[in-house]
Design a protein around this motif. Structure first.
Motif, short mmCIF file in Angstrom:
data_model
loop_
_atom_site.label_atom_id
_atom_site.label_comp_id
_atom_site.label_asym_id
_atom_site.label_seq_id
_atom_site.Cartn_x
_atom_site.Cartn_y
_atom_site.Cartn_z
N GLU A 25 62.40 79.24 64.81
CA GLU A 25 61.42 79.15 65.90
C GLU A 25 60.21 78.38 65.42
O GLU A 25 59.74 78.61 64.31
CB GLU A 25 60.98 80.55 66.33
N HIS A 26 59.68 77.52 66.27
CA HIS A 26 58.53 76.70 65.87
C HIS A 26 57.25 77.13 66.58
O HIS A 26 57.25 77.36 67.78
CB HIS A 26 58.79 75.22 66.20
N TYR A 27 56.20 77.25 65.84
CA TYR A 27 54.86 77.53 66.39
C TYR A 27 53.87 76.57 65.75
O TYR A 27 54.12 76.04 64.67
CB TYR A 27 54.43 78.98 66.08
N ASP A 28 52.74 76.38 66.43
CA ASP A 28 51.67 75.61 65.78
C ASP A 28 51.04 76.47 64.68
O ASP A 28 50.83 76.02 63.56
CB ASP A 28 50.59 75.21 66.80
N VAL A 29 50.74 77.71 65.06
CA VAL A 29 50.00 78.58 64.14
C VAL A 29 50.68 79.95 64.07
O VAL A 29 51.00 80.52 65.12
CB VAL A 29 48.54 78.78 64.64
N ILE A 30 50.87 80.45 62.86
CA ILE A 30 51.31 81.84 62.70
C ILE A 30 50.22 82.60 61.98
O ILE A 30 49.68 82.13 60.96
CB ILE A 30 52.66 81.92 61.94
N ILE A 31 49.88 83.75 62.54
CA ILE A 31 48.85 84.60 61.93
C ILE A 31 49.54 85.87 61.46
O ILE A 31 50.20 86.55 62.28
CB ILE A 31 47.74 84.92 62.95
N ILE A 32 49.45 86.17 60.18
CA ILE A 32 50.05 87.41 59.67
C ILE A 32 48.97 88.48 59.59
O ILE A 32 48.01 88.34 58.84
CB ILE A 32 50.70 87.19 58.28
N GLY A 33 49.15 89.56 60.36
CA GLY A 33 48.18 90.65 60.38
C GLY A 33 47.45 90.72 61.71
O GLY A 33 46.59 89.88 61.99
N ALA A 34 47.81 91.71 62.54
CA ALA A 34 47.16 91.87 63.85
C ALA A 34 46.09 92.96 63.75
O ALA A 34 46.11 93.94 64.48
CB ALA A 34 48.19 92.20 64.92
N GLY A 35 45.19 92.77 62.79
CA GLY A 35 44.04 93.67 62.66
C GLY A 35 42.82 92.98 63.28
O GLY A 35 42.95 92.09 64.13
N ALA A 36 41.65 93.40 62.83
CA ALA A 36 40.40 92.91 63.41
C ALA A 36 40.31 91.38 63.33
O ALA A 36 40.09 90.69 64.33
CB ALA A 36 39.22 93.56 62.71
N ALA A 37 40.50 90.84 62.14
CA ALA A 37 40.33 89.40 61.95
C ALA A 37 41.46 88.62 62.62
O ALA A 37 41.22 87.60 63.28
CB ALA A 37 40.27 89.07 60.46
N GLY A 38 42.69 89.10 62.47
CA GLY A 38 43.85 88.40 63.02
C GLY A 38 43.80 88.32 64.55
O GLY A 38 44.13 87.28 65.14
N LEU A 39 43.40 89.41 65.21
CA LEU A 39 43.31 89.41 66.67
C LEU A 39 42.27 88.41 67.15
O LEU A 39 42.50 87.64 68.09
CB LEU A 39 42.98 90.82 67.17
N MET A 40 41.10 88.43 66.52
CA MET A 40 40.03 87.49 66.92
C MET A 40 40.50 86.05 66.72
O MET A 40 40.33 85.18 67.58
CB MET A 40 38.77 87.78 66.09
N CYS A 41 41.12 85.81 65.57
CA CYS A 41 41.57 84.45 65.25
C CYS A 41 42.65 83.99 66.22
O CYS A 41 42.63 82.84 66.70
CB CYS A 41 42.09 84.43 63.81
N ALA A 42 43.58 84.89 66.56
CA ALA A 42 44.68 84.53 67.46
C ALA A 42 44.12 84.12 68.82
O ALA A 42 44.53 83.10 69.40
CB ALA A 42 45.64 85.70 67.61
N ALA A 43 43.17 84.91 69.34
CA ALA A 43 42.60 84.61 70.65
C ALA A 43 41.92 83.24 70.64
O ALA A 43 42.13 82.41 71.54
CB ALA A 43 41.61 85.70 71.06
N GLU A 44 41.13 82.99 69.61
CA GLU A 44 40.39 81.72 69.53
C GLU A 44 41.33 80.54 69.36
O GLU A 44 41.13 79.48 69.95
CB GLU A 44 39.38 81.78 68.37
N THR A 45 42.34 80.71 68.53
CA THR A 45 43.29 79.62 68.28
C THR A 45 44.07 79.31 69.56
O THR A 45 44.26 78.15 69.93
CB THR A 45 44.26 79.99 67.14
#
Ligand code: FAD
Length: 395
Positions: free
Chosen positions: A3-23
Motif C-alpha cells: 500500500e502506498h501513502y505519502d506520509v506514515i505516522i507511527i504512534g497515534a498519541g498526542a503528537a502523532g494525532l496533531m501531526c496527522a491532522a496537519e499533514t
C-alpha cells in the motif's frame, strides 16, 4: 500486498494525532498507525482524566534537553493560544487550576475526540493494533514498512511513539531504537516526574507515621527550583514539588527542602522566643506546619524544649534544618510510574523548524521521542502539539 501513502505516522498519541491532522490538511495521503487498540491512551489517563492539556506559562525554560534552545522554534510557532483556538472551534472549554495549568471541562476523551475529528476531516487513515516489524529505506524519501502480511510504502515517515514511561500501557523505547537503526544519536531514556523512594531506615525513622501528610515547600536540586506541595507516602516523597525536582535529580544527589518558604525561620523563632518563652518548639512549629510533621521533626531532627531555653546558636541550627533540610533519596519509582521520560533522539540530529532528521531525508521525530522534556503542568502536551504541528507543515 503493498500500500502506498505519502506520509506514515507511527504512534497515534498526542503528537502523532496533531501531526496527522496537519499533514492531512495539506492534501497529503496520511496513514496513522498504532500498536494499541485505541488512540491517545496517555491523553485519556492524563491529569486524572481531566487532561492538563497545556500551560499558559509555556516557555523554553520549562523544558529539559541537552540543547535548551531546540524547543524554542516549535513552541513559538504553535503556542497554547493556538490549541485554545482549536478547542473553541470544537466547542470545548477549560479552566485554570494553578500556575497556568489548563484542564478540559469536558474531560480527556473530548480532547481525543477533537483531535480525531480533525484527522478524519483531513482524510487521515487510521490503523490500530498494528505493529511495525521492520522499516527499510529504499532510497532518499522512500520507506518500506513491514507489518504482518502487509508492506506499506511512504515518502515521509514520522516517528511519534512517545517514551517508555508506564510500560504496562505498552510504552517502549521504539523511537530511540529506530533512530539507532538510521545512524542517529540519542540520549538514553530515564524516568522523570516521578516520586522518590527512601531507604527503610528513613521510612521507619524520620518519616514514620507521616504518610499522607502534605505541606508546601520550596525544593532545590541542581538547576531545579520549585515551590509546590510535597507529600509523604509509604515509600518516600511525592506531590508536585517532588515530581518536578525529580527531573533534575541524579542518583546520590541531595535535595534541599525549605519547609517554611514563606518566612525567615530565624527571625520568627527569635521573636517567638521573646514573646512566648514557655511555649515548646513543637507547639510553635505546629502553627506553621502540619501537626504530625511538626511532632515528628521534634522527635527526630530537632531538640524539643520551651523556646526560652534555646541559645542563639541552637536557634540558628534549628532554622537551618527547617529552611535547608538536606534529604538524600534512595532512588525513584522508575518508569513504572514516571509521567514522562527524559532523553530521546538527540536534538542535534533534527531540524528544530521541521523536526526532520538532518541525515535522513523524509524521516521525522516528534513528541516525547525527542530529547525535550517538560515540567509537570501541561508542558509535555504543549511540546507534543507544537512539535507535531511543525512536522505536519513539512512531512
Ligand atoms: P504518546 O502520547 O505516549 O503516544 C505514543 C503512541 O505511540 C501511543 O499511542 C503508543 O501506543 C504508540 N506506540 C508506541 N510504540 C509503538 C510502536 N512500536 N508501534 C506503533 N505504535 C507505537 N502531560 C501533560 O502535559 N499534562 C498532563 O496532565 C499529563 N498527565 C500525564 C499522566 C500520566 C499518568 C502519564 C503517563 C503522562 C502524562 N503526561 C501529561 C505526559 C504526556 O502524556 C506525554 O508527554 C505525551 O503523551 C507524549 O505525547 P507523544 O505523542 O509523544 O506520545
Amino acid at each position: 500486498t503493498m500500500e502506498h501513502y505519502d506520509v506514515i505516522i507511527i504512534g497515534a498519541g498526542a503528537a502523532g494525532l496533531m501531526c496527522a491532522a496537519e499533514t492531512g490538511k495539506r492534501g497529503r495521503r496520511v496513514l496513522l498507525l498504532d500498536k494499541a487498540d485505541k488512540i491517545g491512551k496517555k491523553i485519556l489517563i492524563s491529569g486524572g482524566g481531566r487532561c492538563n492539556f497545556t500551560n499558559l506559562n509555556t516557555n523554553p525554560a520549562a523544558y529539559l534537553s541537552h540543547n535548551p534552545h531546540f524547543c524554542k522554534s516549535a513552541l513559538a510557532r504553535y503556542a497554547p493560544q493556538d490549541f485554545l483556538n482549536l478547542m473553541r472551534k470544537h466547542g470545548l472549554s477549560w479552566h485554570e487550576k494553578t500556575l497556568g495549568q489548563l484542564f478540559c471541562d469536558q474531560k480527556a476523551p473530548a480532547i481525543v475526540a477533537m483531535l480525531w475529528e480533525e484527522c478524519a476531516q483531513a482524510g487521515v487513515v487510521l490503523r490500530l493494533n498494528t505493529e511495525v516489524d521492520t522499516i527499510i529505506r529504499r532510497e532518499a524519501a522512500s520507506f518500506h514498512l513491514q507489518t504482518g502480511s502487509c508492506t506499506l510504502a511512504c515518502t515521509a515517515l514520522v516517528i511519534a511513539t512517545g517514551g517508555p514511561s508506564i510500560p504496562r500501557m505498552g510504552a517502549t523505547d521504539f523511537g530511540i531504537r529506530l533512530a539507532r537503526q538510521f545512524g542517529l544519536k540519542s540520549v538514553p531514556f530515564s524516568p522523570a516526574l516521578v516520586p522518590f523512594t527512601f531507604t527503610q531506615d528513613v521510612l521507619d525513622g524520620l518519616f514514620a507515621g507521616l504518610a499522607g501528610v502534605s505541606t508546601e515547600v520550596a525544593v532545590s536540586c541542581g538547576e531545579g527550583h520549585f515551590r509546590e506541595y510535597m507529600l509523604f507516602t509509604h515509600r518516600g516523597l511525592s506531590g508536585p514539588a517532588m515530581l518536578q525536582v525529580s527531573s533534575y535529580w541524579h542518583k546520590g544527589e541531595t535535595l534541599e527542602i525549605n519547609l517554611l518558604p514563606d518566612r525567615d525561620a530565624l527571625e520568627w523563632l527569635s521573636v517567638m522566643q521573646q514573646q512566648r518563652p514557655k511555649t515548646e518548639l513543637k507547639t510553635l512549629l505546629a502553627e506553621a506546619l502540619p501537626n504530625r510533621l511538626a511532632q515528628r521533626l521534634c522527635e527526630t531532627l530537632l531538640p524539643n524544649r520551651p523556646m526560652g531555653q534555646y541559645g542563639g546558636k541552637q536557634l540558628q541550627a534549628i532554622s537551618q534544618q527547617l529552611q535547608a533540610w538536606q534529604l538524600t533519596p534512595a532512588g525513584t519509582e522508575g518508569m513504572r510510574t514516571a509521567e514522562v521520560s527524559l532523553g530521546g533522539v538527540d536534538t542535534r540530529e533534527l531540524s528544530s523548524k521541521t523536526l526532520e532528521a538532518r541525515k535522513v531525508q523524509g524521516l521525522y521525530f516528534i513528541g516525547e521521542t525527542v530529547d525535550v522534556t517538560g515540567w509537570l503542568g501541561g508542558y509535555n502536551f504543549q511540546w507534543a502539539w507544537a512539535s507535531g504541528w511543525c512536522a505536519g507543515q513539512y512531512a
